[in-house]
Write an enzyme that holds these catalytic residues in place. Structure first.
Site: not given
Length: 771
Positions: A35, A38, A460, A659, A663
């Protein structure tokens, strides 16, 4: 970042004295977690271990991702820390060279664990089905009169013991482990609840006279114990099945890998398993076959279906010198390629790794669930005890103990926070897997969550909205030009290495122009080129080239050139045999899908902004073509990040699409970076999301997927919270004074199993979502 008070100015700016130095990331397969408590506990244990910088534990994938300083701790140390916390780490017998190979053994282990879980569930169900009617014999007084109560109780005890000791053993073992480490988990609640009911029943069976002396009926609750364990195991069986399906996308990706490759060894063609391939091997691929691994085509040409990696549905033409990727499908031609990447370095392996990492990461929204589940169990135990005490003190004397016990057990059982622990990670797993299928690689859960908040997309221009390479848009021959002008022109340009020349050649090929031979090629630096084709001198280049050769344009070409320039296109001038023959317009063209994708984003209420290094005229023209109202022109590469900041300063949540290479700073500055890949490099560090296809449609997919995933997570959290908040007061008997309603612990167990299953089912619905 917090600086400790005693750090000297020369000290590295590290938080809480963490040493600088290279870190490594390890992924551990954790076993024994049941759970959210844990996974929180394992995470805390790992985070506190010296040398560990960061640890994230995913309950749904049962994996811990640990960033550590190798100089301070190694993998064995990490394993020890997990074991110290009472859980196991599964290490594959042979360390896998590739993420594609590592899963088989783990799968087998998981299948074994699942089979064992089903056996435990089977035993519990069969015995519970017998125990239930036997426990209800008191409903038929005529039957009861013939049965000895003490004997019946001993029979029930005998039937319940296997359920408790075999089927339910792990709850007790786990609760005990937790207790030793002073923590409590969902198992603690189950162990306490079923254990209390069982111990009380045991006492009533073995020493009924003690109860009678107190004026109490020696009632037994074996049915409660057995049914709760059976129902909780049912929930676990269903959960385990659904969990396996959440990672189906990764399995499907791994299954794409080719099993064999046909290589040339000692001059002969032989089929070998892909594991035996070596770098530099030459591999043959025939039509209809899968490409074995990544490489470069040496000879031949073909169309390849790369949809499994890029989501691009159309086959891609490839020829000598082009890169091919493992797991893609060869459609038409045959070719030979040289192996350049193997195993973990291949694109498929990188995608699998990225998706796995994303699935193991934690979304910020999960912190809320984590905080709640961390304090949940102790709080529930306190509420359960308070319930017991209140009922014991205030209920009518003859029923007070049984009411107190039943409600105590009901509170413990209904409060198990397991749906809470599954709400976020299961949705993230399904969402990221679904993205990979569509060619949208999501780096981590945070990126997925950010994409949902985006209200501005900054594109861009070059390589994003447009193809990023020049293409001939207009070919205007002079009235007097020879019919094969284009063929002659192409013959010259084939000799040139200029990007504009390549555009002319592509255009001529597409138009089906004849292939002519050129002789005496000469490049005119900065102006163009010339050669002799079919005995005639051909010149192609800028205006200056023609002027230098004393060639003047006729009125029609002059007019055409002026128009092309007005459209912000590059103009090429052609002369054949000393006479002006044609002008060509060359421009970076808009991708076919850009207009539709941009309109789609705008319809979703997202403002689309364009950014470009081009002049204002070109920028305005492209913006008009694709329907963008706001744009930034003449932006230098270094200023791109500043433009992102500018938009953020307006209070916008900005997604930057670029790209991924020049960038990078802007992608990192944006709230969400989306890198458009050319389908060759998936390891784009700066971007939160990588689009495998060179196509803006991927941005639409990513944002739609994020919105659907977040909606699913919110629904899941709502279900989980509402269920627990409503369930506990009802289980505690709050409604009893008004309505006489009590929640049977068995119903509580059924509801708890149902809540986990409903959360998982809701997450799996995402797989069918349209994005």
């Amino acid at each position: 970042m917090h600086h400790s008070a005693h750090s000297s100015p020369a000290a590295p700016p590290a938080a809480s004295g963490a040493p600088a130095g290279p870190t490594e990331t390890a992924v551990l397969n954790i076993e024994g977690m049941t759970c959210a408590s844990c996974s929180n506990f394992v995470e805390r244990a790992l985070s506190r271990t010296p040398g560990v910088q960061r640890a994230t534990v995913n309950l749904a994938s049962e994996k811990a991702t640990v960033e550590f300083v190798p100089a301070q701790i190694d993998r064995a140390g990490l394993k020890a820390a997990v074991e110290q916390a009472g859980y196991q780490v599964h290490e594959p017998a042979t360390p896998a060279a590739s993420p594609l190979a590592s899963s088989d053994e783990l799968d087998q282990r998981k299948a074994q664990a699942y089979a064992q879980l089903k056996r435990r569930f089977g035993v519990a169900v069969v015995l519970a089905v017998i125990i239930m009617p036997l426990s209800m014999l008191m409903l038929w007084p005529s039957l009861m009169a013939r049965v000895s109560m003490p004997v019946l109780n001993y029979v029930l005890l005998g039937l319940t013991l296997p359920v408790l000791l075999y089927s339910g053993r792990e709850f007790f073992v786990s609760a005990w482990n937790g207790l030793r480490h002073r923590t409590a988990s969902m198992d603690t609640l189950i162990a306490l609840g079923t254990g209390a009911a069982f111990l009380y029943s045991l006492a009533a069976t073995v020493a009924p006279h003690v109860f009678m002396r107190q004026g109490l009926m020696p009632e037994v609750y074996y049915d409660t114990t057995a049914t709760i364990i059976a129902l909780i195991l049912l929930g676990k069986v269903l959960e385990s099945r659904a969990k396996q399906r959440t990672s189906a996308a990764i399995k499907a990706l791994m299954g794409l890998q080719a099993k064999t490759a046909r290589v040339i060894r000692h001059g002969q063609e032989v089929d070998i398993p892909v594991e035996e391939l070596r770098l530099g091997d030459e591999v043959l691929v025939r039509p209809g076959e899968k490409v074995a691994t990544d490489g470069i085509i040496l000879a031949g040409r073909s169309a390849l279906d790369e949809s499994m990696l890029t989501g691009e549905s159309l086959p891609v033409d490839k020829t000598e010198g082009d890169a091919v990727f493992g797991a893609t499908l060869n459609k038409t031609g045959a070719f030979r390629f040289r192996v350049t990447k193997l195993g973990a370095d291949t694109m498929l392996a990188q995608i699998v790794r990225l998706v796995e990492e994303a699935q193991g990461s934690r979304a910020p929204i999960q912190r809320l669930a984590d905080k709640v589940s961390a304090v949940f169990v102790p709080v529930v135990v306190i509420i359960a005890l308070a319930t017991f005490v209140l009922w014991f003190n205030f209920a009518p004397e003859n029923t007070r103990f049984s009411l107190a016990l039943v409600n105590f057990v009901a509170v413990l059982i209904i409060a198990c926070p397991c749906a809470l622990g599954l709400a976020t990670p299961t949705a993230i797993m399904v969402g990221t897997g679904k993205g990979a299928e569509k060619g949208v690689l999501i780096r981590n859960a945070e990126a997925l969550e950010k994409a949902y908040q985006v209200n501005t997309v900054l594109l861009d221009k070059t390589g994003t909205i447009t193809r990023g390479e020049p293409a001939v848009t207009d070919f205007v021959p002079a009235a007097t030009a020879p019919a094969d002008t284009l063929a002659q022109l192409a013959a010259v340009e084939r000799q040139s290495e200029h990007p504009l020349a390549a555009a002319v050649v592509r255009y001529a090929d597409a138009q089906g122009a004849a292939r002519l031979d050129a002789a005496g090629f000469a490049a005119h630096e900065g102006r163009g080129a010339g050669a002799t084709v079919a005995g005639q001198p051909v010149l192609v280049g800028n205006r200056r080239l023609l002027t230098e050769h004393a060639i003047s344009l006729p009125a029609d070409l002059e007019h055409a050139a002026a128009q092309l320039l007005a459209q912000a296109k590059t103009v090429l001038y052609v002369a054949v045999a000393g006479q002006p023959a044609a002008v060509l317009g060359v421009a970076d063209t808009v991708r076919d899908t850009s207009v539709a994708a941009i309109r789609h984003l705008q319809q979703e209420g997202i403002e689309v902004v364009m950014m470009t290094g081009d002049n204002a005229q070109t920028a305005a023209e492209v913006a008009r073509q694709v329907g963008i109202a706001r744009y930034f022109a003449e932006v230098l590469p270094a200023d791109k990040a500043a433009k992102v900041k500018e938009l953020q300063a307006e209070g916008r949540t900005v997604a930057m699409v670029g790209d991924g290479i020049n960038d990078a700073p802007a992608l990192a500055q944006a709230d969400l970076g989306l890198a458009i890949g050319s389908g060759t490099d998936v390891a784009m560090e700066a971007a939160g999301i990588t689009l495998m296809r060179s196509d803006l449609q991927g941005v639409v997919t990513a944002i739609a997927l994020s919105r659907q995933t977040m909606r699913t997570i919110k629904q899941n959290l709502f279900f989980a919270f509402v269920y627990n908040t409503l369930g506990i007061p009802v289980a505690a008997g709050l409604l009893y004074p008004f309505t006489g309603w009590l929640l049977s612990p068995m119903l509580a167990a059924a509801a708890m199993a149902l809540s986990s299953v409903s959360v998982l089912t809701n997450s799996l619905r995402l797989r069918a979502a349209k994005v």
